[in-house]
Design a protein around this motif. Structure first.
Motif, PDB file in Angstrom:
ATOM      1  N   THR A 151       0.818  -1.212   0.000  1.00 18.02           N
ATOM      2  CA  THR A 151       0.000   0.000   0.000  1.00 18.02           C
ATOM      3  C   THR A 151       0.851   1.261   0.000  1.00 18.02           C
ATOM      4  O   THR A 151       0.608   2.201  -0.777  1.00 18.02           O
ATOM      5  CB  THR A 151      -0.928   0.009   1.224  1.00 18.02           C
ATOM      6  OG1 THR A 151      -1.709  -1.186   1.235  1.00 18.02           O
ATOM      7  CG2 THR A 151      -1.863   1.205   1.202  1.00 18.02           C
ATOM      8  N   LEU A 155       3.392   5.211  -2.789  1.00 16.65           N
ATOM      9  CA  LEU A 155       3.333   6.578  -2.252  1.00 16.65           C
ATOM     10  C   LEU A 155       4.686   7.031  -1.722  1.00 16.65           C
ATOM     11  O   LEU A 155       5.211   8.078  -2.114  1.00 16.65           O
ATOM     12  CB  LEU A 155       2.286   6.644  -1.140  1.00 16.65           C
ATOM     13  CG  LEU A 155       2.178   7.983  -0.394  1.00 16.65           C
ATOM     14  CD1 LEU A 155       1.784   9.099  -1.352  1.00 16.65           C
ATOM     15  CD2 LEU A 155       1.181   7.877   0.747  1.00 16.65           C
ATOM     16  N   ALA A 250      -7.892   6.620  -4.905  1.00 20.53           N
ATOM     17  CA  ALA A 250      -8.520   6.286  -3.625  1.00 20.53           C
ATOM     18  C   ALA A 250      -9.102   4.885  -3.653  1.00 20.53           C
ATOM     19  O   ALA A 250      -9.040   4.146  -2.659  1.00 20.53           O
ATOM     20  CB  ALA A 250      -9.613   7.301  -3.308  1.00 20.53           C
ATOM     21  N   SER A 253      -6.376   2.433  -3.106  1.00 13.01           N
ATOM     22  CA  SER A 253      -5.982   2.470  -1.698  1.00 13.01           C
ATOM     23  C   SER A 253      -6.986   1.711  -0.841  1.00 13.01           C
ATOM     24  O   SER A 253      -6.606   1.013   0.112  1.00 13.01           O
ATOM     25  CB  SER A 253      -5.875   3.921  -1.217  1.00 13.01           C
ATOM     26  OG  SER A 253      -4.854   4.611  -1.919  1.00 13.01           O
ATOM     27  N   ALA A 257      -5.934  -1.375   1.501  1.00 17.48           N
ATOM     28  CA  ALA A 257      -6.172  -1.230   2.932  1.00 17.48           C
ATOM     29  C   ALA A 257      -7.136  -2.293   3.442  1.00 17.48           C
ATOM     30  O   ALA A 257      -6.947  -2.851   4.532  1.00 17.48           O
ATOM     31  CB  ALA A 257      -6.714   0.163   3.226  1.00 17.48           C
TER      32      ALA A 257
END
Length: 395
Positions: A151, A155, A250, A253, A257
């Protein structure tokens, strides 16, 4: 403190560097892969070169994971774990120092080969350091931290590439691998290789083609295939529906998550007897297939529900699959089994996107999602059929 409490505390301390090793292999895979084609001066600008570099890392894992898993059984999992982490650091330093396109290929190949060593070794140690009654929790926690690496990799890798280019990212990878290796050297016990009975090639073939190996491995491969497809194709589906990069990012993600958060709960449910591996794997495949079905819906609803269900299904499958493999594998063959199972996951990681892309090219992406969903639904259907036959036989 009782002897049992002392043993539990020591086991807990030994597990943390294994979690860190799982994070490292995931961060190394996605952190660099997602940023090779970034906006730094040393980024890869050719799509052909980019594809080759991505395939190089995965190709090394496909070939070498069973080899290093078998080596871990022969000489001990800890030396292979430490050697893999040190080799990963050395491969990362190679490009950070040389800073040339040719050395980037060598570094990426070296990273893939090194990850092939310490990833199955860490899984084998997770199994050996924990009693069978706690394998669900252990693999759930290990999968959680590995998913965090997947995840955060893109980033954090993006931030590092923005700040100092690919060389800074490779430097951080090297420092991370050295730190985890030092931690593991101090905290992880040196478990001696267990005595093994003679195993012929035919014995190995029988074990790796038995239902007790193939069923969990196929479920793990299916979950990985769905995750890879979700990460790669949900943004494409969202963009086609007019969604921006923030919304599609999103959604990805949410997928990652959800997969991370579900794994510890799934492991605890297995250990407490609330679910069994067979029922849990079938349920996970059903949820994952439903997620791919939802991804066929247009707009944000389809993207978000698809991401959530794919993440939940794969998060349920992962700890149960590895716990199932550990339960039926002789302790002296754990490395070999985990390496072979990781090979299955790698094939799913590559095969899922290829299947969806091939079907989508011939028709549309919607049919690509449907094709993978139908393939994943085969497992639950076989489970229901076998269960029905058992019930009928008992009547």
């Amino acid at each position: 403190m009782t002897a049992h409490d002392t043993a539990g505390a020591g086991r807990g301390r030994a597990m943390w560097p294994l979690y860190a090793a799982g994070f490292t292999t995931a961060f190394g895979a996605h952190g660099i892969a997602a940023n090779l084609g970034g906006f730094s001066d040393d980024a890869v600008t050719s799509l052909l070169v980019l594809g080759g570099l991505l395939a190089l890392y995965d190709g090394a894992e496909v070939v070498l994971k069973p080899v290093f898993g078998t080596l871990a059984d022969k000489i001990g999992a800890k030396p292979v774990l430490l050697g893999g982490l040190v080799a990963f650091a050395a491969a990362s330093v190679l490009y950070a120092v040389a800073d040339s396109p040719g050395w980037l290929w060598a570094a990426r190949l070296g990273q893939g080969a090194a990850a092939s060593a310490f990833s199955p070794s860490a899984s084998a140690l997770v199994a050996r350091l924990n009693p069978a009654a706690k394998h669900g929790r252990a693999f759930g926690s290990y999968g959680f931290y590995k998913s965090i690496g997947y995840t955060l990799g893109p980033l954090l890798g993006g931030v590092l590439v923005w700040a100092g280019g690919l060389r800074l990212l490779f430097t951080v990878m090297a420092v991370l691998a050295v730190a985890v290796a030092a931690w593991a050297a101090l905290a992880v016990p040196a478990l001696a290789p267990l005595p093994k009975s003679r195993q012929t090639v035919l014995d190995l073939a029988r074990r790796l083609t038995s239902r007790t190996f193939l069923a969990p491995t196929a479920a793990l491969a299916g979950a990985t295939a769905a995750l890879s497809v979700g990460v790669g194709f949900l943004p494409v589906s969202g963009a086609a529906a007019g969604l921006g990069t923030v919304a599609t990012g999103a959604a990805v993600s949410v997928l990652a998550a959800t997969a991370a958060l579900v794994q510890p709960y799934a492991g605890r449910a297995l250990d407490t007897g609330r679910i069994t591996t067979r029922t849990g794997l079938a349920t996970g495949l059903t949820i994952t297939a439903a997620g791919l079905g939802c991804a066929m819906l247009p707009g944000l609803t389809g993207v978000l529900t698809g991401a959530t269900l794919i993440g939940a299904g794969s998060g349920l499958i992962t700890p149960l699959g590895f716990a199932a493999l550990a339960a039926v594998t002789p302790p002296e063959r754990l490395g070999q089994t985990m390496g072979s199972a990781e090979l299955g996951r790698e094939l799913g990681d590559a095969g899922g996107p290829l299947l969806v892309a091939a079907v989508a090219t011939a028709s549309t992406l919607t049919y690509g999602f449907a094709a993978l969903a139908a393939l994943l639904a085969v497992g639950p259907l076989l489970h229901l059929t076998a269960r029905r036959r058992t019930i009928l036989a008992q009547q």
